[in-house]
Motif scaffolding. Structure first.
Motif, PDB file in Angstrom:
ATOM      1  N   SER B  96       0.803  -1.226   0.000  1.00  0.00           N
ATOM      2  CA  SER B  96       0.000   0.000   0.000  1.00  0.00           C
ATOM      3  C   SER B  96       0.830   1.267   0.000  1.00  0.00           C
ATOM      4  CB  SER B  96      -0.887   0.023   1.245  1.00  0.00           C
ATOM      5  OG  SER B  96      -0.064   0.119   2.399  1.00  0.00           O
ATOM      6  N   ASN B  97       2.137   1.139   0.115  1.00  0.00           N
ATOM      7  CA  ASN B  97       2.988   2.325   0.253  1.00  0.00           C
ATOM      8  C   ASN B  97       2.570   3.146   1.463  1.00  0.00           C
ATOM      9  OD1 ASN B  97       5.203   3.807  -0.559  1.00  0.00           O
ATOM     10  ND2 ASN B  97       3.994   5.138  -1.894  1.00  0.00           N
ATOM     11  N   TYR B  98       2.142   2.432   2.504  1.00  0.00           N
ATOM     12  CA  TYR B  98       1.803   3.001   3.806  1.00  0.00           C
ATOM     13  C   TYR B  98       0.511   3.794   3.807  1.00  0.00           C
ATOM     14  CZ  TYR B  98       6.828   2.194   3.667  1.00  0.00           C
ATOM     15  OH  TYR B  98       8.063   1.661   3.453  1.00  0.00           O
ATOM     16  N   GLN B  99      -0.283   3.692   2.756  1.00  0.00           N
ATOM     17  CA  GLN B  99      -1.534   4.429   2.731  1.00  0.00           C
ATOM     18  C   GLN B  99      -2.654   3.585   3.316  1.00  0.00           C
ATOM     19  OE1 GLN B  99      -2.292   6.651  -0.978  1.00  0.00           O
ATOM     20  NE2 GLN B  99      -0.354   5.805  -1.656  1.00  0.00           N
ATOM     21  N   LEU B 100      -3.499   4.221   4.099  1.00  0.00           N
ATOM     22  CA  LEU B 100      -4.637   3.554   4.714  1.00  0.00           C
ATOM     23  C   LEU B 100      -5.915   3.918   3.974  1.00  0.00           C
ATOM     24  CD1 LEU B 100      -3.901   4.159   8.508  1.00  0.00           C
ATOM     25  CD2 LEU B 100      -3.343   2.161   7.119  1.00  0.00           C
ATOM     26  N   ILE B 101      -6.828   2.964   3.898  1.00  0.00           N
ATOM     27  CA  ILE B 101      -8.178   3.206   3.386  1.00  0.00           C
ATOM     28  C   ILE B 101      -9.098   3.266   4.592  1.00  0.00           C
ATOM     29  CG2 ILE B 101      -9.989   2.464   1.817  1.00  0.00           C
ATOM     30  CD1 ILE B 101      -7.329   3.161   0.454  1.00  0.00           C
ATOM     31  N   TRP B 102      -9.863   4.351   4.682  1.00  0.00           N
ATOM     32  CA  TRP B 102     -10.605   4.634   5.904  1.00  0.00           C
ATOM     33  C   TRP B 102     -12.099   4.423   5.727  1.00  0.00           C
ATOM     34  CZ3 TRP B 102      -8.302   6.235  10.473  1.00  0.00           C
ATOM     35  CH2 TRP B 102      -6.945   6.556  10.384  1.00  0.00           C
ATOM     36  N   GLY B 103     -12.756   3.944   6.797  1.00  0.00           N
ATOM     37  CA  GLY B 103     -14.197   4.016   6.875  1.00  0.00           C
ATOM     38  C   GLY B 103     -14.597   5.421   7.296  1.00  0.00           C
ATOM     39  N   ALA B 104     -15.892   5.723   7.168  1.00  0.00           N
ATOM     40  CA  ALA B 104     -16.378   7.070   7.478  1.00  0.00           C
ATOM     41  C   ALA B 104     -16.496   7.317   8.978  1.00  0.00           C
ATOM     42  CB  ALA B 104     -17.718   7.319   6.810  1.00  0.00           C
ATOM     43  N   GLY B 105     -16.456   6.228   9.778  1.00  0.00           N
ATOM     44  CA  GLY B 105     -16.559   6.387  11.226  1.00  0.00           C
ATOM     45  C   GLY B 105     -17.980   6.168  11.731  1.00  0.00           C
TER      46      GLY B 105
END
Lengths: 115, 112
Positions: B96-105
């Motif tokens: 991922s090259n340190y990238q996170l995929i986020w939920g909306a919370g």
């Protein structure tokens, strides 16, 4: 221990004015650095990330830019703010020795309101 | 379709209840799963980190990953008013090259 600072905490700016937000990390070296924006009630949108001095990757085309003049300093800028730039800006770092790079640690954030 | 789906809530439960927070995802390449807690007007703080499938427990918190169903959960036992916050899930792949995929919370409210 590592600490991340962001300032200012709150900022109210008129449309068309410039912007400069600063983030610094203490207690670590050569961290990965990130700028996120969080709109009200929304998740985190990655704006920029940096794996080293002068190395910036942009995730979203817009009127914002980022710079990393020193190892532990990350700056978010704009020449002319838009109303849509309002939001909560978060700086984060990763790269704790012995831990995965995916674990990111966040600063306190800057709340920006563009009027 | 978003890569990560998370019910925004709010989820309101009485103090002492067991809370279940969930995220679903579509990318089967996700290997690293995280839960962050964010208090109002504060930066997110890392709560739990899990690699691949299985459970991880830390005090009153348990993180669970079901890769076959592409579903992750965070359980909070004996919930306290101080647990009232927004809980964000995040995940990434090996490359991922340190990238996170986020939920909306999910906004959680614990009623005394």
């Amino acid at each position: 221990s590592q600490t991340i600072h962001q300032w200012p905490a709150t900022l109210v700016q008129p449309v068309g004015s410039p912007l400069s937000l600063e983030c610094t990390v203490e207690g670590t070296s050569n961290p990965n650095l990130y700028w996120y924006r969080q709109a009200a009630g929304r998740g985190l949108q990655l704006l920029f990330y940096s794996v080293g001095i002068g190395q910036i990757s942009s995730e979203v085309p817009q009127n914002l830019s980022a710079s990393r003049p020193q190892d532990r300093q990350f700056i978010l800028s704009s020449k002319k703010l838009l109303l849509s730039d309002s939001g909560f800006y978060l700086c984060a770092w990763s790269g704790t020795p012995g831990k995965r790079q995916e674990t990111q640690y966040f600063g306190p954030g800057t709340r920006l309101l563009v009027l | 379709q978003k890569e990560v789906e998370q019910d925004p809530g709010p989820l309101s439960v009485p103090e002492g209840a067991i809370v279940s927070l969930n995220c679903t995802y579509s990318n089967s390449a996700f290997q690293y799963f995280m839960w962050y807690r964010q208090y109002s007007r504060k930066g997110p703080e890392l709560l739990m980190y899990t690699y691949s499938s299985g459970n991880k427990e830390d005090g009153r918190f348990t993180a669970q990953v079901d890769k076959s169903s592409k579903y992750i959960s965070l359980f909070i036992r004996d919930s306290q008013p101080s647990d009232s916050a927004t809980y964000l899930c995040a995940m990434s792949t090996m490359d991922s090259n340190y990238q996170l995929i986020w939920g909306a919370g999910t906004k959680l409210i614990i009623k005394p």
